[in-house]
Design an enzyme around this catalytic site. Structure first.
Site, PDB file in Angstrom:
ATOM      1  N   GLU A   1      78.843  98.711 109.576  1.00 57.23           N
ATOM      2  CA  GLU A   1      77.394  98.741 109.503  1.00 57.23           C
ATOM      3  C   GLU A   1      76.832  97.428 110.026  1.00 57.23           C
ATOM      4  OE1 GLU A   1      76.871  99.461 105.367  1.00 57.23           O
ATOM      5  OE2 GLU A   1      77.000  97.355 104.811  1.00 57.23           O
TER       6      GLU A   1
ATOM      7  N   GLU B   1      75.748  99.584  98.412  1.00 58.32           N
ATOM      8  CA  GLU B   1      76.757 100.467  97.838  1.00 58.32           C
ATOM      9  C   GLU B   1      76.426 100.699  96.376  1.00 58.32           C
ATOM     10  OE1 GLU B   1      80.354  98.295  98.407  1.00 58.32           O
ATOM     11  OE2 GLU B   1      80.086  97.050  96.639  1.00 58.32           O
TER      12      GLU B   1
END
Length: 747
Positions: free
Chosen positions: A255, A343
């Site tokens: 990412e 996350e």
């Protein structure tokens, strides 16, 4: 429901009567004696009322080790729940084993054969009759297959459901779900990276810098930042290795790396009846190798509107996957307070104590009650912020290179509350004599402090770190102490780049300024005077010393020159004994450059590890006495160790003629920086390498460390191969004496 204060999670000081395994009985009592003692203890103890906690479980097994196992055991005992510890061969004498009511050996030291060994753990659950399992963090805490296995045998997992864990525990899937839940996400590739060529393709498409990270885990394991193609190639290999070693899964995702971010997370707690609360945020931006080092709650960067928005998005995400239990939604936040989902950790976080400090909520208790199908009692409007809390992760590691240290704790004294306000909390799983081994995470303790304000919490942390005595292993207290004293940390204006920016060549320890140097010199001068007085009076007794005082024969004055390691010039110090203080201690007047003359009777019992003095400016300084040296002491001041030489005038005059011994050169060698196992050797005899070339990779405590050549040269010999176990400072690769620059093609 009881919102238990952090004070209600005490560090155990009493003796626990345990039901011991056969292996452990040789260390304590015979089985018959143990059973008799347990029966007697149970008979003598008045029956406690645990009804305030509602119906939960009679017995739980903790599928973990160390400090988090101890932490869960303490809350379970508070709630009247019996506990079962599991342990490896290496942990047979560990504190969590001693605290539990029962203990079961689940295998050899390597985690794959013990704490990750599901068949053995399931057998321990069956044999002990445990009704529920608390996983702690790490190991099997985010393993959906383990939750499924427990469901199949009718044992409750104290955590989220299999489906919720599978959805949010996988970082690739969780980003897709976050997007569906209208949660802000970071641009990236929402799929599995096939190989290094695929990683390069994705990275170029997203645009550098990028983050390569393990799909299955967290805690900084399997994470690498890449700023170009070469770093992607190297990072891909290392991240996959770490991911497999830590989680048994080497899938990676990629990412966009947000430069100069702050790492801020939201703690949530959900029940099985559709209720979810978000708690105040935790700031986790002080990191090394993407692993958190210092956390605080709340964050100086977050205002009430942002806190509410982050909390509501975290709740939406939890409800989307029907989450129940404690969990943490992590965000990256930029300077404008834009925040992006990072996350979700489907477990209890390492840093949960600081949330408990500022909310008064025992999160382990809430996890147990939720697992027992109880409803959450508090409402969102009941959650308030009480003061400020800071956590320092105390590791057995070199604070300069972040390399783990192993050994036995020969001296270990934890800091305690000095104000009677429970302002210091130590969550540890060790005692003096404990072993820090190669097999497990090198964390020694989670040291937390609380204050009515952030400034008070910081001062309490400084005081706690100064009085934390650890001998036998290298530790990172020097770094922790320096960070919490740093002006930038004090201002609250920092990011995840703090350590890299402030210590670009690695942390070298505290460099004394004029004030701290004078304080260090004056206190070690005082120690010298006190020791000389003690030695002079040895065998004569106190009364004889007083008599000699009257006759003017006892030593009263010392003219000293104090040498401090790392400081070129010696500091002149004059110490004069002026008499007796009201506390019964000898009183001294001390003169040193940089400080006004002051009088002190600082208390230092015979060979005590701590000496504290309050200076005239009101500042209280604690010094740790570590060892005696031929001409001085080894002490710890503001977290950093210093070798101190103390000379009288004659010694000082002669010292300038003493030659300085040069260190032996090791530029022809690659030595192992720590005990570990060889993952790979990337060169062979005869290879010509450039400075900075990766030559080998060593893994220790589940972290991979790339070793690089410190100069250009030709490989003379390779002493190890992949799979070998090596000791610290063991010779791995040797170079020829001559230097051969590698040839480069002309363009």
């Amino acid at each position: 429901m009881s919102l238990s204060l952090a004070a209600a999670i005490p560090r155990t000081t009493g003796r626990w009567v345990c039901s011991l395994s056969a292996t452990r009985q040789r260390l304590f009592h015979s089985a018959a004696t143990t059973r008799a003692a347990a029966a007697t203890s149970q008979h003598l103890q008045p029956k406690q009322d645990y009804s305030q906690y509602g119906k939960t479980f009679d017995k739980i097994l903790i599928a973990n080790r160390g400090e988090i196992a101890c932490r869960v055991i303490r809350t379970a005992k508070k709630m009247g729940i019996k506990t079962v510890a599991i342990h490896s061969d290496a942990d047979v004498n560990s504190l969590h084993v001693q605290l539990a009511d029962e203990a079961v050996n689940v295998g050899p030291a390597p985690t794959s054969q013990s704490y990750l060994n599901m068949p053995n753990i399931l057998k321990a659950i069956k044999d002990t009759g445990a009704q529920a399992v608390h996983p702690g963090y790490g190991f099997l805490s985010e393993n959906a297959a383990f939750v499924k296995a427990l469901d199949e045998v009718g044992v409750t997992f104290i955590g989220p459901s299999e489906d919720a864990m599978a959805a949010m525990g996988d970082k690739i899937q969780s980003k897709i779900i976050a997007k569906e839940s209208k949660v802000n996400i970071i641009p990236g590739f929402n799929g599995v990276v096939r190989d290094v060529d695929h990683a390069l393709e994705i990275s170029r498409e997203i645009g550098y810098p990028v983050m390569l990270k393990a799909s299955a885990g967290g805690g900084g394991k399997g994470m690498r930042i890449a700023w170009n193609d070469d770093e992607v190639k190297e990072g891909f290999k290392i991240a996959k290795t770490e991911s497999m070693a830590s989680f048994g899964d080497d899938r990676l995702l990629i990412e966009k790396f947000i430069d100069n971010p702050r790492h801020i997370e939201i703690q949530i707690i959900s029940d099985k009846h559709g209720n979810t609360l978000y708690l105040p945020e935790r700031e986790c931006s002080i990191q090394r190798r993407n692993q958190k080092v210092i956390e605080e709650a709340p964050s100086t960067h977050i205002d009430e509107a942002t806190r509410k928005a982050m909390g509501e998005q975290a709740v939406m995400l939890a409800k989307h996957v029907k989450y129940s239990s404690a969990g943490t939604v992590e965000f990256l936040v930029d300077s404008a307070r834009n925040f992006y989902f990072l996350e979700m950790n489907t477990r209890l976080q390492v840093e949960h104590p600081i949330t408990e400090y500022i909310t008064g909520m025992d999160l382990v208790e809430q996890m147990i009650r939720v697992a027992a199908n109880q409803k959450l009692v508090p409402k969102q409007e009941d959650i308030k912020i009480n003061g400020w809390a800071i956590e320092s992760r105390v590791y057995a590691e070199d604070p300069e290179k972040y390399l783990p240290s192993i050994g036995r704790l020969s001296k270990y004294i934890e800091p305690r509350s000095t104000k009677g306000q429970n302002e210091v909390r130590c969550d540890s799983g060790i005692v003096e004599g404990s072993e820090i081994s190669i097999y497990y995470d090198p964390m020694i303790c989670k040291l937390c402090t609380h204050g009515a304000t952030r400034e008070e919490a910081i001062e309490n942390m400084k005081r706690a770190l100064d009085s934390y005595v650890i001998k036998g292993v290298t530790h990172n207290i020097p770094l922790l102490r320096e960070v919490v004293s740093h002006d930038r940390f004090g201002s609250g204006k920092y990011s995840t780049k703090f350590l890299a920016e402030e210590y670009p060549t690695g942390f070298k320890g505290h460099s004394p300024n004029a004030t701290s140097l004078s304080q260090l010199a004056s206190m070690t001068g005082l120690m010298h005077a006190k020791r000389e007085l003690r030695n002079w009076a040895w065998g004569k007794g106190r009364e004889a010393l007083l008599k000699e005082d009257l006759q003017g024969k006892a030593p009263n004055s010392w003219e000293l020159f104090i040498g401090v390691q790392g400081v070129d010039e010696k500091v002149p110090v004059k110490v004069h004994r002026t008499g007796r203080a009201t506390n019964g201690e000898d009183e001294f007047e001390i003169q040193t450059p940089g400080l006004a003359p002051f009088t002190t009777s600082a208390h230092w019992p015979l060979e005590s590890p701590l000496i504290t003095n309050k200076f005239d400016n009101g500042e209280e300084v604690t010094l740790q006495y570590l060892d005696t040296l031929p001409l001085g002491f080894r002490v710890q001041h503001l977290g950093t160790k210093f070798d101190i030489t103390i000379n009288n005038p004659a010694q000082h005059a002669l010292s300038k003629f003493m030659p300085i011994k040069e260190k032996a050169s090791t530029t022809n060698m690659i030595l192992s920086p720590m005990p570990g196992s060889v993952v790979s050797v990337d060169v062979k005899v005869g290879d010509v390498v450039a400075e900075g070339t990766a030559v080998a990779t060593i893994e220790a405590m589940k972290m991979a460390n790339v070793l690089r050549s410190v100069r250009a040269g030709t490989v003379k010999s390779v002493k190890v191969k992949a799979g070998d176990s090596v000791a610290g400072d063991e010779l791995l690769i040797e170079f020829e004496e001559e230097v051969k620059e590698p040839k480069t093609e002309k363009k």
